[in-house]
Design a protein around this motif. Structure first.
Motif, short mmCIF file in Angstrom:
data_model
loop_
_atom_site.label_atom_id
_atom_site.label_comp_id
_atom_site.label_asym_id
_atom_site.label_seq_id
_atom_site.Cartn_x
_atom_site.Cartn_y
_atom_site.Cartn_z
N ALA A 218 0.41 -0.81 0.05
CA ALA A 218 0.16 -0.31 0.15
C ALA A 218 0.72 1.34 0.15
N TRP A 219 1.66 1.05 0.55
CA TRP A 219 3.04 2.83 0.09
C TRP A 219 3.10 2.41 -1.17
N GLN A 220 3.64 1.86 -1.78
CA GLN A 220 4.03 1.88 -3.30
C GLN A 220 2.87 2.58 -3.75
N ARG A 221 1.74 1.68 -3.53
CA ARG A 221 1.04 2.42 -4.46
C ARG A 221 -0.01 3.92 -4.21
N ARG A 222 0.12 4.03 -2.53
CA ARG A 222 0.82 5.40 -2.30
C ARG A 222 1.44 6.32 -2.79
N HIS A 223 2.68 6.12 -3.12
CA HIS A 223 3.67 6.31 -3.64
C HIS A 223 3.56 6.42 -5.57
N ASN A 224 3.26 5.86 -6.28
CA ASN A 224 2.71 6.15 -6.93
C ASN A 224 1.64 6.70 -7.54
N ALA A 225 0.63 6.79 -6.80
CA ALA A 225 -0.56 7.64 -6.84
C ALA A 225 -0.18 8.91 -7.34
N VAL A 226 1.02 9.27 -6.57
CA VAL A 226 1.85 11.60 -6.37
C VAL A 226 2.58 11.17 -7.96
N GLN A 227 3.45 10.28 -7.79
CA GLN A 227 4.20 9.95 -8.75
C GLN A 227 3.97 10.14 -9.27
N ASP A 228 2.76 10.19 -10.14
CA ASP A 228 2.02 9.49 -11.66
C ASP A 228 1.60 10.98 -12.20
N ARG A 229 0.65 11.34 -11.34
CA ARG A 229 0.03 12.83 -11.18
C ARG A 229 1.02 13.14 -11.86
N LEU A 230 2.16 13.60 -11.54
CA LEU A 230 3.28 14.32 -11.58
C LEU A 230 4.01 13.80 -12.69
N VAL A 231 4.45 13.01 -13.22
CA VAL A 231 4.44 12.25 -15.16
C VAL A 231 3.81 12.68 -15.66
N LYS A 232 2.51 13.17 -15.55
CA LYS A 232 0.90 13.72 -17.16
C LYS A 232 1.30 14.73 -17.21
N ALA A 233 1.87 15.63 -15.31
CA ALA A 233 2.08 16.83 -15.36
C ALA A 233 3.49 17.60 -16.52
N ILE A 234 4.76 16.85 -16.66
CA ILE A 234 5.59 17.37 -17.29
C ILE A 234 5.03 17.50 -18.31
N PRO A 235 5.33 18.24 -19.50
CA PRO A 235 4.63 18.11 -20.79
C PRO A 235 5.98 17.79 -21.51
N ALA A 236 5.63 17.47 -22.86
CA ALA A 236 6.46 16.50 -23.75
C ALA A 236 8.27 17.04 -24.18
N ARG A 237 7.99 18.61 -24.03
CA ARG A 237 9.00 19.47 -24.07
C ARG A 237 9.78 19.68 -23.44
N MET A 238 10.47 19.37 -22.39
CA MET A 238 10.59 18.92 -21.28
C MET A 238 12.17 18.79 -21.79
N GLY A 239 11.45 16.84 -22.25
CA GLY A 239 12.54 15.65 -23.17
C GLY A 239 11.64 14.68 -22.22
N VAL A 240 12.94 13.50 -22.29
CA VAL A 240 12.43 12.35 -22.37
C VAL A 240 12.75 11.31 -20.95
N ILE A 241 10.53 11.16 -20.45
CA ILE A 241 10.81 10.83 -19.19
C ILE A 241 10.89 9.31 -18.13
N HIS A 242 11.67 9.38 -17.99
CA HIS A 242 12.45 7.93 -17.10
C HIS A 242 11.75 7.47 -15.96
N VAL A 243 11.01 6.52 -15.62
CA VAL A 243 10.21 6.20 -14.22
C VAL A 243 10.78 5.18 -13.95
#
Length: 394
Positions: A218-243
């Motif tokens: 559950a900790w991992q899922r809580r962490h990923n919930a926050v992480q995924d929202r930031l990943v989706k908010a980073i625009p493509a012009r910033m570069g290639v995103i590695h998670v």
């Protein structure tokens, strides 16, 4: 309500000797002098009247003078009771009775002497400040208050309930005050305070939502919930995103949560997400130090990686995105959002969603810990309570 009754009594007594009508004023002065004379056994001076109304019990003011119940005896008792909470007293320094209200002031200001019609609201204002300061100084309140009070996003759901379930609402207020029932939070009795799941540590809320390893998934899922929202908010012009991958071109085995690689500008942005608990003894001393320590730990973890990439000619930035386990948004996250080029308009929504996501997962972890019923779906399964923990419920 009892304090408001005392205030109303004092205000009524103050208005009588200061009434514009000379007849009412004369009757009030005569009654007050007579009541004070019965108490001290001699004609009172203005200072004697002030001491009497302030509830003085020293010397002749403590004798039983046979006085009868009246407005002035009620005022005397009300002032003495209210003085247990506020530095309030009557004074006759200028020959006229007035109420002196002292306050703790770092600048060393003199006590306030309310006059006219402002006496009532000044007394009520002092009572409000008193209870607010008492609440903030409570140990349970102080552990998390300095963290979630730093940003409006941490409590965005207070009025609207946006992105917050009813069960999360009921949980978070008690959790932030340290009032959720757990073995180690019992106020009375000598029962077993150990964790009902692992049995290794005291069962406190920080242990349940952040340290009891039975909830690691559950900790991992809580962490990923926050992480995924930031990943989706980073625009493509910033570069290639590695998670959750190794940094391209690096010899380090570390796998940061988010790595944004802009090869055209030789720019590398590393962001690691952490969900610490907003508590600990240091938080009582100087603010949200639990969040600050989480940032320092992340920066130290990736310091060697950053130096390696800089030596290879990459402009490297290491950041940490911190959200408290009880939904506290850290103001230190704001520069991170700017470096990730998150639009200001969406950032307002994203902060709220991240806080609500964290609260939802912390609530589910707590309920699962206490009840033994799984609160989230396993991969490939449906439903929200589809399995039961094998550990016994105590």
């Amino acid at each position: 309500m009892a304090d408001l009754v005392e205030v109303a009594t004092i205000v009524q007594a103050y208005k009588m000797p200061t009434c514009p009508d000379p007849r009412v004023r004369g009757i009030a002065d005569g009654q007050l002098c007579e009541v004070a004379r019965r108490r001290i056994g001699r004609p009172p001076t203005p200072d004697d009247l002030a001491r009497y109304l302030s509830g003085d019990l020293c010397g002749e003011f403590g004798r039983d003078g046979g006085d009868v119940s009246s407005l002035w005896t009620r005022v005397r008792n009300a002032t003495r009771r209210l003085a247990n909470r506020l530095p309030i007293e009557w004074s006759a320094a200028s020959g006229t009775l007035c109420v002196r209200l002292g306050r703790d002031d770092p600048a060393g200001a003199h006590p306030i002497e309310p006059t006219g019609r402002n006496l009532e609201w000044k007394l009520k204002d002092a009572i409000r400040h008193l209870y607010a300061s008492l609440l903030v100084r409570k140990p349970d309140q102080g552990k998390t208050f300095r963290c979630f009070s730093g940003s409006a996003a941490s409590s965005h759901f207070m009025r609207s309930g946006f992105a917050t379930r009813f069960c999360d609402w009921r949980f978070i207020h008690r959790a932030r005050l340290g009032c959720v029932p757990l073995n180690a939070t019992r106020r009375f009795g000598d029962g077993d305070k150990r964790c009902r799941r692992c049995g290794e540590h005291n069962e406190t809320l920080p242990h349940v939502v952040n340290h009891c390893k039975i909830h690691s998934a559950a900790w991992q899922r809580r962490h990923n919930a926050v992480q995924d929202r930031l990943v989706k908010a980073i625009p493509a012009r910033m570069g290639v995103i590695h998670v959750n991958k190794r940094v391209p071109g690096s010899d380090s085995a570390l796998r940061p949560d988010i790595v944004v690689v802009d090869e055209t500008k030789s720019r590398l942005t590393v962001v690691d997400v952490a969900i610490p608990f907003e508590g600990g003894p240091l938080a009582l001393e100087g603010g949200p130090l639990a969040l600050e320590r989480a940032i320092d730990a992340k920066l130290a973890k990736y310091a060697a990686l950053a130096e390696e990439m800089r030596a290879k000619g990459w402009e490297t930035t290491v950041d940490a995105l911190i959200v408290g386990a009880l939904g506290s948004w850290d103001q230190a996250n704001e520069p991170v959002l700017k470096r990730c080029a998150v639009s200001p308009r969406y950032a307002t929504l994203m902060r709220r969603l991240m806080c609500s996501d964290t609260i939802r997962w912390s609530r589910d972890i707590y309920v699962e810990h206490v009840s033994g019923v799984r609160q989230y779906s396993q991969p490939g399964m449906c439903g929200t309570a589809d399995s039961t923990l094998s550990a016994p419920v105590s």
